[in-house]
Enzyme design. Structure first.
Site, PDB file in Angstrom:
ATOM      1  N   GLU A 155       8.876  34.882   7.194  1.00  0.00           N
ATOM      2  CA  GLU A 155       9.918  35.837   6.813  1.00  0.00           C
ATOM      3  C   GLU A 155      10.226  36.705   8.026  1.00  0.00           C
ATOM      4  OE1 GLU A 155      10.451  39.934   4.336  1.00  0.00           O
ATOM      5  OE2 GLU A 155       8.915  38.529   3.640  1.00  0.00           O
ATOM      6  N   HIS A 202       6.037  20.020  24.288  1.00  0.00           N
ATOM      7  CA  HIS A 202       4.781  19.731  23.606  1.00  0.00           C
ATOM      8  C   HIS A 202       3.569  19.923  24.519  1.00  0.00           C
ATOM      9  CE1 HIS A 202       2.377  18.607  20.377  1.00  0.00           C
ATOM     10  NE2 HIS A 202       2.635  17.313  20.271  1.00  0.00           N
TER      11      HIS A 202
END
Length: 437
Positions: free
Chosen positions: A392, A159
């Site tokens: 995608e 993070h």
């Protein structure tokens, strides 16, 4: 809980791991944001028109190409003991990518949109709790094929390297390369826009932060883990056996009623997120067994700093640009005051995060190297506006679920937005967190 145990056993049966890297000269970038682990899982449909091997090829080729622009991703985190801060060494150590197989089907996995700690097995995590910090990759990938033909792609990121929005944009860029062969945008990886000022200009008290010397042995797991990192220790969080992991749903109707309640006294506008945080803060405080009336309770909720800085950070900023808004009240004050007063407190906490306040906080952290104040507190983060579900990888393959793998930590709450046929009723929010058993 029984389903989690069943899925966890033998979820992944075979692993092949590769390292993808860019050969770049070693440089050092400064990381001014505290570090914690965050993971994302993407579940793919069972039936697709492209083979799993082809998906892996597209993904790894795209990853190899995009690391040209994200050179820090293939580096490693180090700790500068002289300046008491983390740094990213761009040493081209590489990004691990594991390809796995599972004997289970997606049907046996159950509802993949339901948070399941067992899904951490779909992500490539450090193998040892004693691992040296400099050996831990900043990002890793794992693709797992199920017996039915469906598959999952799990991503783990430090993070301190990226926040949720930066990870989302990275994923969009990666899949764009996989589909079209070129990047969608050039990321901004220079972190000097969030560096401390010299001389330091600390203009606020920053009660939301705490110095290392003020931390006690009974500090929350969140604070203890941050301090372990400051002492160059990698400690993975284990969910306490005294807690159970459970999601709660707030319907659009419930959120609408909470908004009406908030506007009864002096609140003209409030978001669904703020009223949900207020509702959660009250409920959590009311059910805490070991809290007295005069004890201070705290809540932090994560805010994107990009648009709040002056000048604003670009959308393409590929770092961690989050800061937590902070509110506090005694248990008695919180439970006795009108709901609208709690909502107002939380709204003011967010409004406080101006450019000057944020830069003052960065300067404070530069001087004191502290962490968030978490005694009798918790953190709320929202994934409701993330766009992972639109990804995608090529070949017409889209996800049936995309979002984080929730770890079940006792002091972190995650909000999700559920897109269902009744979404016209308003925001439908799932809240995932742990409860005392």
């Amino acid at each position: 809980m029984q389903n989690w145990a069943r899925v966890a056993h033998g979820l992944v049966s075979e692993i092949n791991e590769s390292i993808y890297k860019m050969e770049l000269p070693s440089v050092t970038l400064v990381s001014d944001i505290r570090v914690k682990r965050k993971s994302l899982s993407v579940i793919r449909p069972e039936k697709n028109e492209i083979a799993f091997d082809n998906i892996i090829y597209l993904h790894t080729e795209a990853l190899s190409g995009i690391l040209v622009y994200y050179d820090s991703i293939s580096g490693r985190l180090t700790f500068n003991s002289e300046e008491w801060r983390f740094e990213i060494d761009c040493n081209a150590a590489g990004v691990p990518f594991a390809v796995c197989t599972s004997e289970l089907t997606l049907e046996q996995m159950g509802d993949v949109t339901y948070p399941n700690p067992a899904f951490t097995q779909l992500c490539l995590l450090p193998r040892s709790t004693n691992q040296i910090l400099e050996d831990e990759p900043l990002m890793s990938f794992q693709a797992t094929q199920f017996r039915c033909g469906g598959f999952a792609v799990g991503t783990v990121v430090n993070h301190g390297l990226m926040d949720g929005f930066a990870l989302q944009e990275f994923a969009k860029n990666l899949t764009h390369v996989a589909r079209k062969g070129n990047e969608a945008f050039i990321p901004v990886t220079i972190r000097t826009c969030l560096k401390a000022r010299f001389p330091l200009q600390i203009k606020y008290q920053h009660e939301e932060l705490v110095k290392p010397s003020q931390l006690g042995a009974d500090s929350s797991p969140f604070m203890q883990r941050n301090m372990n990192l400051l002492h160059n220790k990698v400690v993975l969080h284990n969910q306490s056996e005294k807690h159970v992991f459970k999601p709660f749903t707030l319907s659009g109707k419930t959120l609408g009623l909470l908004k009406l309640k908030a506007k009864e006294v002096g609140v003209s506008h409030c978001s669904s997120f703020i009223v949900a945080v207020a509702h959660l803060w009250l409920a959590r405080t009311a059910t805490m067994a070991n809290i007295n009336a005069n004890d201070i309770t705290r809540v932090h909720y994560v805010v994107d700093m990009r648009s709040r800085m002056r000048p604003p950070l670009p959308r393409e900023y590929a770092g961690n640009a989050t800061k937590a808004a902070y509110a506090k009240a005694t248990a008695k004050e919180l439970l006795d005051q009108p709901f609208s007063a709690t909502v107002k407190m939380l709204g003011e906490a967010g409004n406080r995060l101006s450019d000057e306040y944020l830069r003052s906080a960065i300067d404070w952290l530069e001087l004191h190297a502290g962490v968030m104040r978490m005694d009798n507190g918790f953190v709320v983060t929202s994934w409701s506006r993330m766009e992972y579900g639109d990804l995608e990888f090529g070949g017409g393959v889209n996800s049936i679920y995309a979002g984080p793998v929730v770890s079940g930590r006792v002091d972190v709450v995650v909000f999700f937005e559920m897109w269902t046929p009744i979404q016209l009723l308003g925001l439908i929010c799932r809240i995932f967190f742990s409860l005392s058993s």
